[in-house]
Design a protein around this motif. Structure first.
Motif, PDB file in Angstrom:
ATOM      1  N   THR A  23       0.836  -1.198   0.000  1.00  0.00           N
ATOM      2  CA  THR A  23       0.000   0.000   0.000  1.00  0.00           C
ATOM      3  C   THR A  23       0.871   1.247   0.000  1.00  0.00           C
ATOM      4  N   LEU A  24       1.910   1.237   0.831  1.00  0.00           N
ATOM      5  CA  LEU A  24       2.846   2.352   0.936  1.00  0.00           C
ATOM      6  C   LEU A  24       4.268   1.830   1.037  1.00  0.00           C
ATOM      7  N   ILE A  25       5.225   2.678   0.677  1.00  0.00           N
ATOM      8  CA  ILE A  25       6.643   2.330   0.761  1.00  0.00           C
ATOM      9  C   ILE A  25       7.395   3.453   1.463  1.00  0.00           C
ATOM     10  N   PHE A  26       8.274   3.086   2.388  1.00  0.00           N
ATOM     11  CA  PHE A  26       9.138   4.037   3.070  1.00  0.00           C
ATOM     12  C   PHE A  26      10.552   3.472   3.132  1.00  0.00           C
ATOM     13  N   ASN A  27      11.520   4.348   3.283  1.00  0.00           N
ATOM     14  CA  ASN A  27      12.894   3.890   3.437  1.00  0.00           C
ATOM     15  C   ASN A  27      13.086   3.120   4.736  1.00  0.00           C
ATOM     16  N   SER A  28      12.372   3.542   5.778  1.00  0.00           N
ATOM     17  CA  SER A  28      12.541   2.927   7.095  1.00  0.00           C
ATOM     18  C   SER A  28      11.349   3.295   7.972  1.00  0.00           C
ATOM     19  N   LEU A  29      11.339   2.755   9.195  1.00  0.00           N
ATOM     20  CA  LEU A  29      10.290   3.115  10.156  1.00  0.00           C
ATOM     21  C   LEU A  29      10.344   4.601  10.484  1.00  0.00           C
ATOM     22  N   GLY A  30      11.530   5.186  10.394  1.00  0.00           N
ATOM     23  CA  GLY A  30      11.656   6.621  10.659  1.00  0.00           C
ATOM     24  C   GLY A  30      10.813   7.451   9.708  1.00  0.00           C
ATOM     25  N   GLY A  31      10.687   7.015   8.455  1.00  0.00           N
ATOM     26  CA  GLY A  31       9.861   7.742   7.495  1.00  0.00           C
ATOM     27  C   GLY A  31       8.392   7.687   7.855  1.00  0.00           C
ATOM     28  N   ILE A  32       7.925   6.546   8.346  1.00  0.00           N
ATOM     29  CA  ILE A  32       6.530   6.431   8.797  1.00  0.00           C
ATOM     30  C   ILE A  32       6.316   7.339   9.999  1.00  0.00           C
ATOM     31  N   ARG A  33       7.292   7.380  10.879  1.00  0.00           N
ATOM     32  CA  ARG A  33       7.206   8.219  12.072  1.00  0.00           C
ATOM     33  C   ARG A  33       7.036   9.681  11.692  1.00  0.00           C
ATOM     34  N   ASP A  34       7.757  10.142  10.667  1.00  0.00           N
ATOM     35  CA  ASP A  34       7.665  11.542  10.242  1.00  0.00           C
ATOM     36  C   ASP A  34       6.258  11.891   9.793  1.00  0.00           C
ATOM     37  N   VAL A  35       5.623  10.981   9.067  1.00  0.00           N
ATOM     38  CA  VAL A  35       4.252  11.233   8.594  1.00  0.00           C
ATOM     39  C   VAL A  35       3.284  11.223   9.766  1.00  0.00           C
ATOM     40  N   LEU A  36       3.432  10.253  10.676  1.00  0.00           N
ATOM     41  CA  LEU A  36       2.558  10.218  11.840  1.00  0.00           C
ATOM     42  C   LEU A  36       2.692  11.470  12.689  1.00  0.00           C
ATOM     43  N   GLU A  37       3.908  11.963  12.810  1.00  0.00           N
ATOM     44  CA  GLU A  37       4.139  13.177  13.577  1.00  0.00           C
ATOM     45  C   GLU A  37       3.401  14.360  12.952  1.00  0.00           C
ATOM     46  N   SER A  38       3.350  14.403  11.628  1.00  0.00           N
ATOM     47  CA  SER A  38       2.641  15.497  10.944  1.00  0.00           C
ATOM     48  C   SER A  38       1.133  15.360  11.075  1.00  0.00           C
ATOM     49  N   ILE A  39       0.658  14.121  11.270  1.00  0.00           N
ATOM     50  CA  ILE A  39      -0.774  13.893  11.445  1.00  0.00           C
ATOM     51  C   ILE A  39      -1.224  14.301  12.838  1.00  0.00           C
ATOM     52  N   TYR A  40      -0.431  13.913  13.850  1.00  0.00           N
ATOM     53  CA  TYR A  40      -0.864  14.079  15.241  1.00  0.00           C
ATOM     54  C   TYR A  40      -0.170  15.240  15.947  1.00  0.00           C
ATOM     55  N   ILE A  41       0.371  16.158  15.158  1.00  0.00           N
ATOM     56  CA  ILE A  41       1.071  17.302  15.727  1.00  0.00           C
ATOM     57  C   ILE A  41       0.143  18.175  16.563  1.00  0.00           C
TER      58      ILE A  41
END
Length: 276
Positions: free
Chosen positions: A258-276
């Motif tokens: 469904t989605l591709i990221f370089n690492s878990l850190g990339g997913i974390r960045d998106v989640l941080e922008s969602i729940y900021i």
């Protein structure tokens, strides 16, 4: 960060907003060998901060859940035992429900054998009704020969996990799928597998977490296990490029995340922008 969604109309934020529980692979996803991958702990902290559920699920049947819990703790993240799921438990659960009276021969490490014994399963060395093959890093020819003999004589052939290789810091080493292929080459019998991507694992995860398919995201580095588990169901799958799979592998693969990221850190960045 890379985002090449299978459906380009899906926005990564929209997808991740709906996820209520992340099911995380270990080898090549959270860590590689004895080294935690950069961004992994921050990702776990982001989930905890926003009360998003997660569990680890590893196909690696060479150890047991307690071993992996302790490994992650030593790498800097404390967690409770209920956070760790493993392919060992999936096959044990199936055998207890469907083959409770069978004699089981195990080709695997002591960790796997002890999990079976603790589950009160009848583990034998002769006259087996069922042969269970795991990721046996102590593999001995005499035991492989016994397994083949039992299977030729009619024993059911089960594989704990289908992985051909296990990623390490120094490259790849043969895993359970490779051992099973050797036995198949000798006997002509194919095993039934129980780790990711089998429906047995999906059922086990759904029952364990209490979430529906569409509320769960499977995250991992391997197309034919971590991502393939999302085939023919509504689960989200997220490929991380920190382990086995490379971006070019997707060009010829029927299995698409469904989605591709370089690492878990990339997913974390998106989640941080969602729940900021």
């Amino acid at each position: 960060m890379i985002n090449k969604a299978l459906d380009s109309t899906k926005n990564e934020k929209d997808v991740l907003k709906k996820v209520k529980c992340f099911i995380l692979d270990l080898d090549g996803t959270v860590y590689l060998g004895d080294k935690i991958l950069e961004g992994s702990i921050k990702f776990l902290q982001e989930l905890a901060k926003n009360n998003i559920q997660f569990k680890f699920f590893t196909n690696n049947s060479s150890k047991n859940a307690e071993f992996y819990i302790n490994r992650i703790k030593k790498m800097g993240y404390d967690l409770s035992g209920d956070k760790m799921l493993i392919s060992n438990h999936v096959i044990i659960n199936y055998i207890k429900e469907n083959m409770s009276n069978k004699r089981i021969f195990i080709l695997g490490n002591e960790y796997l054998k002890n999990d079976f014994r603790q589950a009160k399963i009848n583990v034998v060395t002769d006259n087996a009704d069922v042969v269970v093959v795991g990721f046996d890093t102590s593999l001995e020819y005499k035991n492989v020969s016994k397994a083949c003999t039992f299977i030729r004589n009619g024993a059911i052939f089960l594989g704990v996990n289908p992985d051909f290789n296990c990623p390490t810091e120094d490259g790849f080493i043969p895993d359970c799928g490779a051992i099973c292929s050797m036995i198949t080459a000798s006997t002509g019998v194919l095993p039934e597998f129980f780790g990711k991507p089998s429906p047995h694992t999906l059922k086990y995860v759904l029952n364990n977490t209490g979430f529906n398919e569409e509320e769960i995201a499977f995250v991992g580095d391997r197309l034919y296990t971590d991502i393939a588990i999302g085939k023919d169901n509504d689960s989200v799958t997220i490929l991380v490029l920190s382990g086995e799979a490379k971006l070019e592998d997707l060009d010829e693969s029927e299995i698409q995340p469904t989605l591709i990221f370089n690492s878990l850190g990339g997913i974390r960045d998106v989640l941080e922008s969602i729940y900021i």
